[in-house]
Write a protein that holds these residues in place. Structure first.
Motif, PDB file in Angstrom:
ATOM      1  N   SER A 122      64.272  25.339  37.559  1.00  0.00           N
ATOM      2  CA  SER A 122      63.367  26.486  37.669  1.00  0.00           C
ATOM      3  C   SER A 122      63.599  27.233  38.980  1.00  0.00           C
ATOM      4  O   SER A 122      63.604  28.474  39.018  1.00  0.00           O
ATOM      5  N   LYS A 123      63.810  26.490  40.054  1.00  0.00           N
ATOM      6  CA  LYS A 123      64.047  27.124  41.355  1.00  0.00           C
ATOM      7  C   LYS A 123      65.352  27.911  41.365  1.00  0.00           C
ATOM      8  O   LYS A 123      65.450  28.947  42.029  1.00  0.00           O
ATOM      9  N   LEU A 124      66.361  27.419  40.650  1.00  0.00           N
ATOM     10  CA  LEU A 124      67.616  28.162  40.570  1.00  0.00           C
ATOM     11  C   LEU A 124      67.384  29.541  39.962  1.00  0.00           C
ATOM     12  O   LEU A 124      67.968  30.527  40.408  1.00  0.00           O
ATOM     13  N   LYS A 125      66.534  29.612  38.950  1.00  0.00           N
ATOM     14  CA  LYS A 125      66.238  30.910  38.316  1.00  0.00           C
ATOM     15  C   LYS A 125      65.582  31.868  39.301  1.00  0.00           C
ATOM     16  O   LYS A 125      65.737  33.085  39.196  1.00  0.00           O
ATOM     17  N   PHE A 126      64.817  31.302  40.240  1.00  0.00           N
ATOM     18  CA  PHE A 126      64.119  32.134  41.215  1.00  0.00           C
ATOM     19  C   PHE A 126      64.843  32.156  42.566  1.00  0.00           C
ATOM     20  O   PHE A 126      64.276  32.501  43.596  1.00  0.00           O
ATOM     21  N   LYS A 127      66.108  31.744  42.544  1.00  0.00           N
ATOM     22  CA  LYS A 127      67.023  31.822  43.693  1.00  0.00           C
ATOM     23  C   LYS A 127      66.550  31.017  44.904  1.00  0.00           C
ATOM     24  O   LYS A 127      66.851  31.366  46.048  1.00  0.00           O
ATOM     25  N   GLU A 128      65.822  29.932  44.661  1.00  0.00           N
ATOM     26  CA  GLU A 128      65.452  29.011  45.747  1.00  0.00           C
ATOM     27  C   GLU A 128      66.501  27.892  45.773  1.00  0.00           C
ATOM     28  O   GLU A 128      66.243  26.734  45.431  1.00  0.00           O
ATOM     29  N   TYR A 129      67.699  28.254  46.209  1.00  0.00           N
ATOM     30  CA  TYR A 129      68.865  27.393  46.024  1.00  0.00           C
ATOM     31  C   TYR A 129      68.828  26.117  46.867  1.00  0.00           C
ATOM     32  O   TYR A 129      69.203  25.036  46.399  1.00  0.00           O
ATOM     33  N   LEU A 130      68.393  26.223  48.117  1.00  0.00           N
ATOM     34  CA  LEU A 130      68.453  25.065  49.016  1.00  0.00           C
ATOM     35  C   LEU A 130      67.552  23.937  48.535  1.00  0.00           C
ATOM     36  O   LEU A 130      67.997  22.782  48.395  1.00  0.00           O
ATOM     37  N   THR A 131      66.284  24.246  48.275  1.00  0.00           N
ATOM     38  CA  THR A 131      65.368  23.190  47.831  1.00  0.00           C
ATOM     39  C   THR A 131      65.748  22.693  46.440  1.00  0.00           C
ATOM     40  O   THR A 131      65.537  21.518  46.117  1.00  0.00           O
ATOM     41  N   ALA A 132      66.332  23.553  45.616  1.00  0.00           N
ATOM     42  CA  ALA A 132      66.810  23.113  44.300  1.00  0.00           C
ATOM     43  C   ALA A 132      67.900  22.066  44.461  1.00  0.00           C
ATOM     44  O   ALA A 132      67.901  21.022  43.786  1.00  0.00           O
TER      45      ALA A 132
END
Length: 497
Positions: A122-132
């Motif tokens: 889900s975070k990848l879709k919202f471009k939260e790459y580091l925590t993903a």
């Protein structure tokens, strides 16, 4: 009997049972039913069932885990910020609760790892790459530990297989990241693990048989992405007991589209009508539009228009405007094309390769050649003979260097699909020769498809040469997906040699 013992005895038996109970994970029949309702996108019914389970068995954490699962599916399909925010908040609650359970059951690490993976995707879709990425690493560690402690647990291989396969397909320039994270894998081994998980859960007697369809879709999607074999994929799909349910349609129609069978999609999606209790998949409008446009049916404009009006997320929005612009262009409405392609700049995001390509068309002012565009669309839909007939008219309608290059590439692709392999090789090589120094994707894609031909012929030396050549070409459209396919190819031939 001592007074101290009597006091302790009284306290123990007079206290409520809940004081002494501990959290646990139990997929009982009600939870299995709730899972199946979630998979059918009947969220309200599923949540009612989960609420009843929590009232009756307040220490069973499977309802909380399945609530997280439903938030993940809603986020993945609908891409709405509010749902994503709720998922992140819920993630902290449910992972904290599951961590408190002793690791004596394989479900503990598995459910915890799945929570991390669902939130990471889900975070990848919202471009939260580091925590993903950090959450993927946590999931990998938990699943690896689980596999060592509980090697017979069939669900381990479902999630580990996906991770091992896609880690094996990470391009060379990012391999240092997965090594630092302590992760490793190969495409072939990951796919084998997924197959094992599918086979283990296929029998009705298996405790997790109710998850078999999800595992099947995970297996077929991963294999189709990383070890393309259209005939195998379609044969496997035909062996599944598919229903007129939204996720069954979502996975099957995407498989049909990726294997050039868009004609099969149109009746499936036109005849699909879900009731109000089912969470909507507006992406079906986009896919139906693509399937109709591929046979040059310009009524597809209304499908793309419906999609951009209904979908609240950002994926494929730029692509939808691009496709509407193409329709205007194919209808000789240049002003209409210009107005719609200009919209690409301000709508949606560029997370998917299709959206990136739409934005690139705008910023580079590369208006498509309508003759080649028709060939491209017919090819994408699997109408190879029709595309060949257009190609046979010759290249007199292509003037620019870009159009001439794309003409060679489209000819190579059609010849390849019609099993005219030697001619296809000839035009792939011409595309590579003339396009390797240009910032278009045709040369890189030709390297990838040429390598696939040599891999199928077991000429691994040439296959390796062209997969590496694909990876060496940079700054072109579809960079991520072509790099992944080339890296997957290198991983496969390393295992096959």
């Amino acid at each position: 009997m001592s007074l101290r013992f009597l006091i302790l005895y009284f306290l123990f038996f007079s206290m409520p049972l809940s004081v002494w109970s501990a959290p646990y994970l139990d997929y009982n029949e009600r939870c299995k039913n709730a899972y199946e309702l979630i998979f059918k996108l009947r969220f309200d019914q599923a949540l009612d069932s989960l609420d009843a389970e929590k009232r009756e068995h307040p220490d069973n954490l499977i309802p909380g885990y399945l609530y997280h699962y439903h938030l993940f599916i809603k986020t993945f399909i609908g891409e709405e910020q509010a749902t994503f925010n709720e998922l992140k908040h819920n993630h902290e609650i449910i992972t904290g609760q599951i961590k408190a359970i002793p690791a004596v059951s394989p479900l503990r690490n598995f459910c915890l790892a799945e929570c991390y993976l669902m939130t990471a995707l889900s975070k990848l879709k919202f471009k939260e790459y580091l925590t993903a990425a950090l959450q993927v690493k946590k999931a990998y560690g938990l699943l690896t530990e689980n596999q060592k402690k509980f090697p017979e647990f069939e669900l381990n291989l479902k999630s580990l297989g996906v991770l091992h396969a896609f880690i094996g397909a990470v391009p060379e320039n990012y391999q240092w990241l997965v090594k630092i994270a302590g992760m490793n894998g190969s495409v072939s081994n990951g796919i084998k693990e997924l197959e094992q998980s599918f086979m283990m859960t296929r029998e009705d007697s298996d405790a997790f048989h109710f998850m078999n369809k999800e595992i099947a879709f995970t297996y077929i999607f991963t294999r189709n992405q990383l070890k393309p074999d259209p005939e195998w994929v379609i044969k496997f799909l035909s062996g599944l007991k598919l229903e007129n349910e939204p996720l069954d349609l979502f996975f099957s129609t995407n498989i049909y589209y990726s294997t050039g069978r868009s004609a099969q999609i149109i009746p499936l999606l036109e005849n699909y009508h879900a009731d109000d209790a089912v969470y909507p998949i507006h992406y079906f409008q986009f896919l139906l539009g693509m399937s109709k446009l591929d046979k040059l049916d310009y009524s597809s404009f209304s499908n793309f228009n419906n999609y951009v009006k209904l979908h609240k997320g950002n994926s494929f929005i730029k692509a939808a405007y691009q496709k509407m612009a193409w329709i205007k262009l194919l209808q000789n409405d240049i002003d209409g094309y210009t107005a719609l392609i200009t919209e690409v700049k301000t709508v949606g995001n560029d997370f998917t390769d299709e959206d990136k390509q739409a934005l690139n068309e705008l910023v580079t002012h590369q208006k498509p050649n309508t003759f080649i565009l028709k060939i491209r669309l017919l090819f994408d839909g699997g109408y190879y003979q029709e595309a060949l007939k257009l190609l046979a008219k010759g290249s007199s309608e292509v003037k620019t260097a870009k159009d001439q290059l794309e003409y060679k590439y489209r000819l190579a692709r059609v010849l390849d699909k019609l099993d005219m392999t030697d001619r296809a090789k000839e035009f792939y090589l011409k595309t590579i020769e003339h396009g390797q120094d240009l910032k278009f994707y045709y040369a890189a894609a030709s390297c990838n498809f040429l390598a696939q031909i040599y891999e199928k012929e077991k000429n691994y030396a040439l296959a390796e040469t062209y997969y590496k050549k694909c990876l060496s070409l940079r700054d072109h459209e579809y960079q991520n997906s072509l790099d992944q396919k080339a890296k997957a190819g290198l991983s496969r031939i390393r295992d096959e040699r």
